[in-house]
Scaffold this active site. Structure first.
Site, PDB file in Angstrom:
ATOM      1  N   HIS A   1     -48.971  54.252 -16.302  1.00  0.00           N
ATOM      2  CA  HIS A   1     -49.786  54.655 -15.049  1.00  0.00           C
ATOM      3  C   HIS A   1     -49.745  55.984 -15.104  1.00  0.00           C
ATOM      4  O   HIS A   1     -49.612  56.255 -14.287  1.00  0.00           O
ATOM      5  CB  HIS A   1     -49.748  53.397 -14.604  1.00  0.00           C
TER       6      HIS A   1
ATOM      7  N   ARG B   1     -58.406  49.911 -15.611  1.00  0.00           N
ATOM      8  CA  ARG B   1     -57.453  48.783 -15.479  1.00  0.00           C
ATOM      9  C   ARG B   1     -56.839  48.378 -15.529  1.00  0.00           C
ATOM     10  O   ARG B   1     -57.749  47.567 -16.857  1.00  0.00           O
ATOM     11  CB  ARG B   1     -58.190  48.511 -13.743  1.00  0.00           C
TER      12      ARG B   1
END
Length: 312
Positions: free
Chosen positions: A275, A227
């Site tokens: 991502h 993250r």
């Protein structure tokens, strides 16, 4: 009659999920946002990824929330999330494999000096770089759950001295392990390639700051597939600018999509991917979801449950 299953995620996988769930459960009442949720009081299970804040609180008879990812921070940021509804997450062997492959790719690219050889090719320069034995390149994996342990095993199998760091003590054969705040500095000091797979929690937010990067050996390389909230961006850029870090491969960011004016896009020592390190694969993720729905309907204990207090 069993309650409805609401699919709250990207539409591209909805047919795959419906087909796989019906193969395991028989005919189901499967609803999506785009097709209409109908009477929301009939919804029993929500399969969700990054739902609009407050949406899940509208399902007053919901009995289980399923995160369609192995992380659940996208759910826990919703301050209206129902407190009495169990949260489960997928355990996806396919996603786990993708994540370890991502880390290994960038680590090997760094280890083998591929960026330097690409520059040499552009300049038509024949310049062999100094050979570095794998035994001299120590890998450290932050986060030692399913993904972290799989990644660590694979690095160790390639001959890299590998260590793992986690909040609480864990052991894994052939892997050196560290834990807690006391073990963090030791872990960083012995790590030449840092791989981040930690969950995002209150404790891990901003964990990778100037002090942490300074604790790595000079020339260390950073791979983030966890993250973006773990990283203080300005501190990472300063460590790269100074040369203390030799480079970074970043798949996740504090703001996504990454703003076009962010320096990560253009920094010569940074590689950016959008991502994609691990995408949920319905084929490999569905069996665990099916098992939990069966358990829910049979009144049995659920598997892969999440503690909202710890975030995993």
């Amino acid at each position: 009659m069993a309650g409805a299953i609401a699919y709250i995620s990207g539409e591209s996988d909805r047919l795959a999920w419906k087909t796989l769930l019906e193969a395991g459960l028989g005919t189901i009442d499967f609803r999506t946002l785009n097709d209409g949720l109908g009477n929301i009081d009939e919804i029993e299970v929500a399969l969700a990824w990054n739902p609009k804040p407050g949406l899940l609180s509208m399902f007053t008879n919901m009995k289980m929330i399923v995160s369609l990812g192995m992380g659940v921070d996208h759910l826990l940021t919703d301050d209206k999330l129902p407190q009495d509804v169990p949260i489960t997450r997928i355990m996806d062997d396919g996603l786990v494999g993708q994540m370890s492959e991502y880390a290994i790719y960038w680590a090997l690219r760094h280890h083998s000096d591929i960026d330097k050889y690409e520059a040499s090719q552009r300049n038509k320069t024949w310049k062999p770089e100094r050979f570095v034995d794998t035994i001299e390149r120590r890998v450290g994996v932050m986060g030692f759950g399913t993904i972290g342990q799989d990644t660590a095993r694979k690095f160790a199998a390639l001959g890299f001295p590998t260590a793992g760091w986690s909040r609480t003590a864990k052991t894994l054969s052939g892997i050196e392990t560290f834990h807690g705040p006391d073990g963090f500095a030791q872990f960083l000091a012995r790590t030449d390639i840092l791989v981040d797979v930690l969950p995002l929690t209150r404790d891990t937010m901003g964990l990778l700051d100037a002090k942490a990067f300074a604790g790595l050996p000079r020339g260390a390389y950073f791979i983030n597939m966890a993250r973006g909230g773990h990283v203080v961006d300005s501190d990472l850029l300063a460590a790269l600018d100074s040369g203390h870090l030799s480079g970074a491969a970043l798949d996740v960011f504090s703001t996504e999509p990454l703003p076009t004016d962010h320096r990560f896009w253009t920094h010569p020592r940074v590689r950016v991917t959008p991502h994609i390190a691990g995408a949920t694969n319905p084929r490999t993720a569905a069996p665990g979801v099916i098992e939990n729905i069966r358990r829910l309907r049979a009144g049995q204990a659920l598997i892969n449950t999440v503690d909202p207090k710890t975030g995993y």
